[in-house]
Design a protein around this motif. Structure first.
Motif, mmCIF file in Angstrom:
data_model
loop_
_atom_site.group_PDB
_atom_site.id
_atom_site.type_symbol
_atom_site.label_atom_id
_atom_site.label_comp_id
_atom_site.label_asym_id
_atom_site.label_seq_id
_atom_site.Cartn_x
_atom_site.Cartn_y
_atom_site.Cartn_z
ATOM 1 N N LEU A 167 0.846 -1.187 0.000
ATOM 2 C CA LEU A 167 0.000 0.000 0.000
ATOM 3 C C LEU A 167 0.879 1.234 0.000
ATOM 4 O O LEU A 167 1.960 1.244 0.590
ATOM 5 N N GLN B 255 -5.827 6.832 -4.593
ATOM 6 C CA GLN B 255 -5.432 7.097 -3.211
ATOM 7 C C GLN B 255 -4.397 8.212 -3.153
ATOM 8 O O GLN B 255 -4.441 9.079 -2.269
ATOM 9 N N LYS C 287 -4.825 2.569 -6.507
ATOM 10 C CA LYS C 287 -3.659 3.134 -5.828
ATOM 11 C C LYS C 287 -3.412 4.575 -6.287
ATOM 12 O O LYS C 287 -3.058 5.442 -5.482
#
Length: 202
Positions: A71, A126, A123
């Motif tokens: 992450l 984000q 991703k």
């Protein structure tokens, strides 16, 4: 003892991952996979259909593993990069599988590419939501976040793709010493890139 199909499938998968990482698709041998897995070749073909499908299954599973394990926190990009670096150091087989796939399959779309693309879009989103390239229009922010993500991936992966070259260029005696230096450098570069990407004062 009753036959455990799932255990056999897992042993085949683990043996195949090691075989493909070492030899690639063309160089891998089903008989070696069977021996390492303590299974017969018929079980491999029963569960996976062919060597090519087994390679695709291994690569797909490894990519899914990194997708859910790795992450990038937009508020702590540098710390995230350190964790990703460590993950790749503990799982060097993924880089080797990706290199073999690129060498042997070229850039042809693979199974599950749409799902992988969606994962990377998440991703990127984000990063954008976390403020990366916040001074740019929306489309440009997305593209900047994509470039940042791929640049970070390259900064990390190249160390494990060519560890010998890393050791030689840095003039270190061991791969471990070279990787320790590279980890610190990659984190610092990622921090600078992320800061620049937010439009914050330098």
């Amino acid at each position: 003892m009753a036959y455990d199909a799932e255990d056999t499938r897992r042993r085949i998968f683990d043996a195949a991952a090691a075989e493909f990482a070492e030899h690639g698709l063309a160089g891998a041998r089903v008989d070696r996979i069977a021996t390492a897995a303590r299974a017969n070749k018929q079980a491999i073909y029963l569960y996976y259909g062919s060597k090519e499908k087994l390679f695709a299954a291994v690569l797909r599973a490894k990519l899914e593993e990194v997708r859910v394990s790795v992450l990038i926190d937009a508020d702590a990009v540098a710390e995230s990069v350190g964790q990703i670096f460590d993950w790749y150091r503990e799982h060097p087989e993924l880089i080797r599988l990706l290199l073999w796939q690129a060498l042997e399959a070229g850039d042809a779309p693979g199974d599950g590419e749409g799902e992988w693309r969606d994962g990377f879009r998440d991703k990127v989103r984000q990063l954008v939501d976390g403020g990366v390239a916040g001074h740019l229009p929306e489309d440009a922010r997305v593209r900047a976040a994509q470039d940042l993500l791929f640049t970070i991936m390259g900064l990390i992966a190249w160390n494990f793709a060519v560890p010998g070259m890393c050791r030689l260029v840095l003039d270190e005696q061991t791969d471990e010493a070279a990787l320790a230096r590279r980890r610190a450098t990659v984190i610092d570069v990622a921090r600078r890139l992320a800061t620049a990407g937010t439009g914050a004062p330098r």
